[in-house]
Write a protein that holds these residues in place. Structure first.
Motif, PDB file in Angstrom:
ATOM      1  N   UNK A 116     -79.336   8.487  13.965  1.00 36.78           N
ATOM      2  CA  UNK A 116     -78.323   9.199  13.181  1.00 36.78           C
ATOM      3  C   UNK A 116     -78.398  10.704  13.437  1.00 36.78           C
ATOM      4  N   UNK A 117     -79.607  11.249  13.511  1.00 32.82           N
ATOM      5  CA  UNK A 117     -79.766  12.684  13.773  1.00 32.82           C
ATOM      6  C   UNK A 117     -79.173  13.034  15.140  1.00 32.82           C
ATOM      7  N   UNK A 141     -73.260  24.435  11.699  1.00 35.13           N
ATOM      8  CA  UNK A 141     -73.708  24.361  10.306  1.00 35.13           C
ATOM      9  C   UNK A 141     -73.397  22.997   9.688  1.00 35.13           C
ATOM     10  N   UNK A 142     -72.256  22.425  10.046  1.00 34.53           N
ATOM     11  CA  UNK A 142     -71.923  21.081   9.553  1.00 34.53           C
ATOM     12  C   UNK A 142     -72.975  20.076  10.033  1.00 34.53           C
ATOM     13  N   UNK A 143     -73.398  20.187  11.288  1.00 33.15           N
ATOM     14  CA  UNK A 143     -74.430  19.290  11.819  1.00 33.15           C
ATOM     15  C   UNK A 143     -75.733  19.471  11.049  1.00 33.15           C
ATOM     16  N   UNK A 144     -76.181  20.708  10.925  1.00 31.71           N
ATOM     17  CA  UNK A 144     -77.450  20.998  10.253  1.00 31.71           C
ATOM     18  C   UNK A 144     -77.407  20.551   8.795  1.00 31.71           C
ATOM     19  N   UNK A 150     -79.622  17.753   6.909  1.00 31.63           N
ATOM     20  CA  UNK A 150     -80.366  18.181   5.711  1.00 31.63           C
ATOM     21  C   UNK A 150     -80.089  17.209   4.552  1.00 31.63           C
ATOM     22  N   UNK A 151     -78.837  16.854   4.368  1.00 30.50           N
ATOM     23  CA  UNK A 151     -78.486  15.869   3.315  1.00 30.50           C
ATOM     24  C   UNK A 151     -79.107  14.508   3.605  1.00 30.50           C
ATOM     25  N   UNK A 209     -85.970  18.150  10.975  1.00 26.12           N
ATOM     26  CA  UNK A 209     -84.903  17.453  11.686  1.00 26.12           C
ATOM     27  C   UNK A 209     -83.578  18.208  11.644  1.00 26.12           C
ATOM     28  N   UNK A 210     -83.245  18.922  10.546  1.00 28.48           N
ATOM     29  CA  UNK A 210     -82.011  19.720  10.591  1.00 28.48           C
ATOM     30  C   UNK A 210     -82.063  20.780  11.700  1.00 28.48           C
TER      31      UNK A 210
END
Length: 186
Positions: free
Chosen positions: A146-147, A174-177, A181-182, A77-78
């Motif tokens: 949310x994704x 990168x903030x999105x990914x 990831x979190x 999903x990331x």
């Protein structure tokens, strides 16, 4: 002069996509679409029906293009969020059309291409949850929502907040990914 119906349809869809992205369904004008497509206005009605049906054809085509260009992988999903971010960044009309669809068609007849796309993604997420690849603290629809929201986040800010966003595309991506990831504990 030989008419090429498929070429005319494509020109009309392309012109309509630009018109709807800028003005929405209510603000779009069939005359402008025909003029931009270098086609007779009557061809819009012959090929697509009314303006609402033309919008549905445009939006459905964008959904199909999105699903073809942005591979969905419930186990990553990331990565999906990053690829979605890239498409929105490279094709802002896609997000604008989605926004107009949400604003102007909240109670309209569901588009089957959207229903099928969502159904497929939700089933993939559910399988990934059952197999332990994804956490189960969120229902599949909650997780997908949310994704998707995170992937769109930089593109849906108020102009005032958007002006403070990092100018570096790679950083925004990168903030999105990292956020997704979190979210999934990857």
């Amino acid at each position: 002069m030989v008419r090429d119906a498929e070429a005319t349809k494509k020109r009309l869809l392309d012109a309509a996509a630009a018109e709807f992205a800028e003005f929405g369904i209510a603000g779009a004008r069939v005359d402008r679409i025909a003029l931009a497509a270098k086609a007779n206005k009557s061809m819009i009605y012959a090929y697509f029906g009314d303006k609402g049906q033309l919008f549905d054809a445009v939006f459905s085509a964008h959904v199909v293009a999105f699903t073809e260009q942005v591979r969905f992988d419930a186990a990553d999903l990331p990565g999906y969020a990053g690829r979605s971010f890239d498409l929105y960044e490279d094709n802002p009309a896609t997000l604008r059309l989605a926004t107009w669809y949400q604003l102007e068609r909240p109670d309209g007849e569901p588009l089957q291409v959207v229903v099928a796309s969502n159904r497929s993604k939700l089933a993939d997420i559910e399988r990934a949850q059952r197999s332990g690849v994804l956490p189960t603290r969120f229902e599949p629809v909650e997780l997908l929502t949310v994704v998707r929201s995170l992937a769109m986040s930089w593109h849906t800010q108020t102009p005032e907040l958007g002006a403070s966003a990092p100018a570096d595309r790679a950083r925004r991506r990168q903030v999105v990914v990292d956020s997704v990831r979190l979210l999934v504990g990857a």
